[in-house]
Design a protein around this motif. Structure first.
Motif, mmCIF file in Angstrom:
data_model
loop_
_atom_site.group_PDB
_atom_site.id
_atom_site.type_symbol
_atom_site.label_atom_id
_atom_site.label_comp_id
_atom_site.label_asym_id
_atom_site.label_seq_id
_atom_site.Cartn_x
_atom_site.Cartn_y
_atom_site.Cartn_z
ATOM 1 N N VAL A 1 85.208 6.578 -24.908
ATOM 2 C CA VAL A 1 84.522 6.602 -26.207
ATOM 3 C C VAL A 1 83.169 5.913 -26.099
ATOM 4 C CG1 VAL A 1 84.597 5.705 -28.572
ATOM 5 C CG2 VAL A 1 86.633 6.765 -27.564
ATOM 6 N N GLU A 2 83.126 4.763 -25.446
ATOM 7 C CA GLU A 2 81.871 4.028 -25.275
ATOM 8 C C GLU A 2 80.866 4.836 -24.465
ATOM 9 O OE1 GLU A 2 84.513 -0.062 -25.190
ATOM 10 O OE2 GLU A 2 83.424 0.578 -23.395
ATOM 11 N N THR A 3 81.352 5.533 -23.451
ATOM 12 C CA THR A 3 80.476 6.361 -22.610
ATOM 13 C C THR A 3 79.859 7.495 -23.408
ATOM 14 O OG1 THR A 3 81.712 5.856 -20.589
ATOM 15 C CG2 THR A 3 80.398 7.879 -20.587
ATOM 16 N N VAL A 4 80.668 8.172 -24.222
ATOM 17 C CA VAL A 4 80.165 9.285 -25.029
ATOM 18 C C VAL A 4 79.116 8.790 -26.023
ATOM 19 C CG1 VAL A 4 80.776 11.023 -26.752
ATOM 20 C CG2 VAL A 4 82.263 10.655 -24.771
ATOM 21 N N MET B 1 77.250 6.150 -25.716
ATOM 22 C CA MET B 1 76.073 5.752 -24.930
ATOM 23 C C MET B 1 75.240 6.977 -24.577
ATOM 24 S SD MET B 1 75.977 3.233 -21.622
ATOM 25 C CE MET B 1 77.080 4.253 -20.636
ATOM 26 N N HIS B 2 75.901 8.061 -24.160
ATOM 27 C CA HIS B 2 75.183 9.295 -23.849
ATOM 28 C C HIS B 2 74.512 9.861 -25.093
ATOM 29 C CE1 HIS B 2 77.834 10.155 -20.055
ATOM 30 N NE2 HIS B 2 76.983 9.161 -19.887
ATOM 31 N N LEU B 3 75.206 9.806 -26.219
ATOM 32 C CA LEU B 3 74.662 10.325 -27.479
ATOM 33 C C LEU B 3 73.401 9.558 -27.881
ATOM 34 C CD1 LEU B 3 75.078 12.275 -29.874
ATOM 35 C CD2 LEU B 3 76.452 10.498 -30.958
ATOM 36 N N ILE B 4 73.437 8.246 -27.750
ATOM 37 C CA ILE B 4 72.303 7.397 -28.108
ATOM 38 C C ILE B 4 71.106 7.662 -27.196
ATOM 39 C CG2 ILE B 4 71.485 4.995 -28.083
ATOM 40 C CD1 ILE B 4 74.349 4.233 -29.025
ATOM 41 N N GLN B 5 71.384 7.852 -25.912
ATOM 42 C CA GLN B 5 70.309 8.035 -24.932
ATOM 43 C C GLN B 5 69.811 9.472 -24.862
ATOM 44 O OE1 GLN B 5 72.438 6.435 -21.516
ATOM 45 N NE2 GLN B 5 71.301 4.516 -21.632
ATOM 46 N N GLY B 6 70.583 10.391 -25.453
ATOM 47 C CA GLY B 6 70.225 11.802 -25.406
ATOM 48 C C GLY B 6 71.101 12.531 -24.416
ATOM 49 N N GLY C 1 73.440 16.472 -23.456
ATOM 50 C CA GLY C 1 73.921 17.813 -23.742
ATOM 51 C C GLY C 1 75.435 17.830 -23.712
ATOM 52 N N LEU C 2 76.018 19.020 -23.561
ATOM 53 C CA LEU C 2 77.473 19.147 -23.571
ATOM 54 C C LEU C 2 78.136 18.327 -22.477
ATOM 55 C CD1 LEU C 2 78.262 22.903 -24.300
ATOM 56 C CD2 LEU C 2 78.816 20.909 -25.700
ATOM 57 N N ARG C 3 77.553 18.348 -21.292
ATOM 58 C CA ARG C 3 78.173 17.635 -20.173
ATOM 59 C C ARG C 3 78.281 16.147 -20.464
ATOM 60 N NH1 ARG C 3 76.350 17.848 -13.780
ATOM 61 N NH2 ARG C 3 77.914 16.381 -13.019
ATOM 62 N N GLY C 4 77.224 15.564 -20.993
ATOM 63 C CA GLY C 4 77.248 14.139 -21.318
ATOM 64 C C GLY C 4 78.191 13.813 -22.449
ATOM 65 N N LEU C 5 78.283 14.694 -23.448
ATOM 66 C CA LEU C 5 79.192 14.470 -24.568
ATOM 67 C C LEU C 5 80.646 14.584 -24.122
ATOM 68 C CD1 LEU C 5 77.442 16.324 -27.534
ATOM 69 C CD2 LEU C 5 77.482 13.878 -27.023
ATOM 70 N N GLY C 6 80.861 15.273 -22.998
ATOM 71 C CA GLY C 6 82.210 15.362 -22.457
ATOM 72 C C GLY C 6 82.667 14.064 -21.824
ATOM 73 N N GLY C 7 81.727 13.154 -21.582
ATOM 74 C CA GLY C 7 82.078 11.863 -21.010
ATOM 75 C C GLY C 7 82.492 11.943 -19.557
ATOM 76 N N MET C 8 83.334 11.023 -19.152
ATOM 77 C CA MET C 8 83.808 10.961 -17.769
ATOM 78 C C MET C 8 84.927 11.983 -17.565
ATOM 79 S SD MET C 8 83.931 6.805 -17.251
ATOM 80 C CE MET C 8 84.777 6.511 -18.821
ATOM 81 N N GLU C 9 84.867 12.699 -16.461
ATOM 82 C CA GLU C 9 85.895 13.691 -16.175
ATOM 83 C C GLU C 9 87.136 13.015 -15.599
ATOM 84 O OE1 GLU C 9 84.425 17.406 -14.311
ATOM 85 O OE2 GLU C 9 82.482 16.371 -14.319
ATOM 86 N N PRO C 10 88.331 13.457 -16.008
ATOM 87 C CA PRO C 10 89.562 12.880 -15.454
ATOM 88 C C PRO C 10 89.614 12.992 -13.931
ATOM 89 C CG PRO C 10 90.057 14.205 -17.382
ATOM 90 C CD PRO C 10 88.614 14.453 -17.050
ATOM 91 N N VAL C 11 89.137 14.124 -13.423
ATOM 92 C CA VAL C 11 89.048 14.331 -11.975
ATOM 93 C C VAL C 11 87.680 14.919 -11.671
ATOM 94 C CG1 VAL C 11 89.980 15.503 -9.955
ATOM 95 C CG2 VAL C 11 91.529 14.754 -11.769
ATOM 96 N N ARG C 12 86.940 14.249 -10.822
ATOM 97 C CA ARG C 12 85.630 14.752 -10.419
ATOM 98 C C ARG C 12 85.467 14.490 -8.928
ATOM 99 N NH1 ARG C 12 80.781 16.418 -12.259
ATOM 100 N NH2 ARG C 12 78.886 15.781 -11.178
ATOM 101 N N SER C 13 85.364 15.578 -8.172
ATOM 102 C CA SER C 13 85.329 15.465 -6.720
ATOM 103 C C SER C 13 86.597 14.735 -6.277
ATOM 104 C CB SER C 13 84.059 14.747 -6.274
ATOM 105 O OG SER C 13 83.969 14.673 -4.874
ATOM 106 N N VAL D 1 85.612 10.461 -31.822
ATOM 107 C CA VAL D 1 84.695 10.594 -30.683
ATOM 108 C C VAL D 1 85.434 11.178 -29.482
ATOM 109 C CG1 VAL D 1 83.267 9.335 -29.023
ATOM 110 C CG2 VAL D 1 83.168 8.747 -31.444
ATOM 111 N N LYS D 2 86.685 10.759 -29.290
ATOM 112 C CA LYS D 2 87.488 11.300 -28.182
ATOM 113 C C LYS D 2 87.728 12.793 -28.380
ATOM 114 C CE LYS D 2 89.925 10.775 -24.395
ATOM 115 N NZ LYS D 2 90.315 12.177 -24.171
ATOM 116 N N GLU D 3 87.987 13.219 -29.619
ATOM 117 C CA GLU D 3 88.180 14.646 -29.899
ATOM 118 C C GLU D 3 86.898 15.424 -29.610
ATOM 119 O OE1 GLU D 3 89.479 14.793 -33.935
ATOM 120 O OE2 GLU D 3 91.448 13.906 -33.506
ATOM 121 N N LEU D 4 85.753 14.858 -30.008
ATOM 122 C CA LEU D 4 84.461 15.489 -29.715
ATOM 123 C C LEU D 4 84.271 15.614 -28.208
ATOM 124 C CD1 LEU D 4 81.573 16.450 -30.391
ATOM 125 C CD2 LEU D 4 80.890 14.038 -30.410
ATOM 126 N N SER D 5 84.626 14.557 -27.483
ATOM 127 C CA SER D 5 84.510 14.561 -26.028
ATOM 128 C C SER D 5 85.341 15.676 -25.410
ATOM 129 C CB SER D 5 84.957 13.200 -25.474
ATOM 130 O OG SER D 5 85.077 13.241 -24.079
#
Length: 257
Positions: free
Chosen positions: A132-135, A137-142, A144-156, A217-221
């Motif tokens: 939630v904090e990450t989303v 933070m991304h919203l405040i800084q600007g 797109g969709l990827r940033g609003l998605g926050g951290m991915e459960p699995v990435r690489s 915010v989590k639902e939006l993410s």
């Protein structure tokens, strides 16, 4: 039992079984919880576990205390550990903040440990509150969709088994088992944007705007992440249909498609 079931489901549903995992352990409540939950599932899911801890050299004696604590906890559980110290302040570039530099150095360290050990994944202790904090933070800084998605459960090769578990649930887990962990006082420093969001903005939003703001915010993410994934998949499919050919001085593709 709820947390162990959620982590079991997280790992099983993503085929994160019969594998080797480096657990990033800072010594804080989140990473200690992650360590113990994965240890509980070690035999059941056939997990080969090890611990990695990086001393950023930012907090002096407190940093050494945390490193020694993590080494002792890993030893008590019979898990191998890699403990290193790197001076983040010396590695900070003129264009980067100390926070950004610390993050970069930490991820580089974890990637190096994984490669050295030949592990399949690196497990990180980010929880639902962090998401939630990450989303925000991304919203405040600007973003797109990827940033609003926050951290991915699995990435690489990075996995976040606690990403859907709240900080309150984690605290209840450690209290019920009387688990020891270390508190990082820099988490109270509102000089960092994330800490201002955590200690100032979110409490204000909860009290005066929407008591369920974290859930919203989590639902939006989740929606943004699903939309981004769909678009990425569709773009990949379309690129295959276009039959793109890339030359040194030109790009050819099927104009009609």
């Amino acid at each position: 039992m709820k947390l162990i079931n959620e982590v079991r489901e997280f790992l099983s549903s993503r085929s994160l079984v019969d594998c080797s995992i480096v657990i990033a352990v800072s010594g804080g409540i989140d990473s200690i919880t992650l360590l113990h939950l994965l240890y509980e599932l070690k035999e059941e899911l056939n997990l080969n576990l090890s611990v990695a801890h990086l001393d950023h050299g930012i907090r002096g004696a407190a940093s050494k205390r945390d490193a020694d604590f993590v080494r002792d906890v890993a030893g008590t559980l019979g898990l191998p550990s890699t403990i290193e110290k790197r001076d983040v302040e010396e590695l900070t570039e003129a264009s980067a903040s100390l926070e950004e530099a610390a993050r970069k150095v930490r991820y580089n360290f974890l990637a190096e440990v994984r490669e050295k050990e030949g592990a399949d994944y690196v497990a990180l202790g980010h929880n639902r509150n962090d998401q939630v904090e990450t989303v925000l933070m991304h919203l405040i800084q600007g973003s797109g969709l990827r940033g609003l998605g926050g951290m991915e459960p699995v990435r690489s090769f990075y996995v976040r088994p606690l990403i859907n578990i709240s900080r309150e649930e984690i605290r209840n887990y450690t209290d019920a088992r009387s688990l020891d962990y270390k508190k990082d006082e820099t988490n109270r420093d509102t000089g960092y944007l994330r800490n201002r969001i955590r200690h100032e903005l979110l409490p204000e939003l909860v009290e005066n705007y929407n008591p369920r703001i974290r859930q919203k915010v989590k639902e939006l993410s989740n929606l943004a992440s699903e939309a981004h994934s769909f678009i990425q998949k569709r773009v990949t499919d379309v690129l295959e249909e276009l039959d793109v050919e890339r030359g040194k001085e030109e790009i050819r593709f099927r104009k009609k498609e």
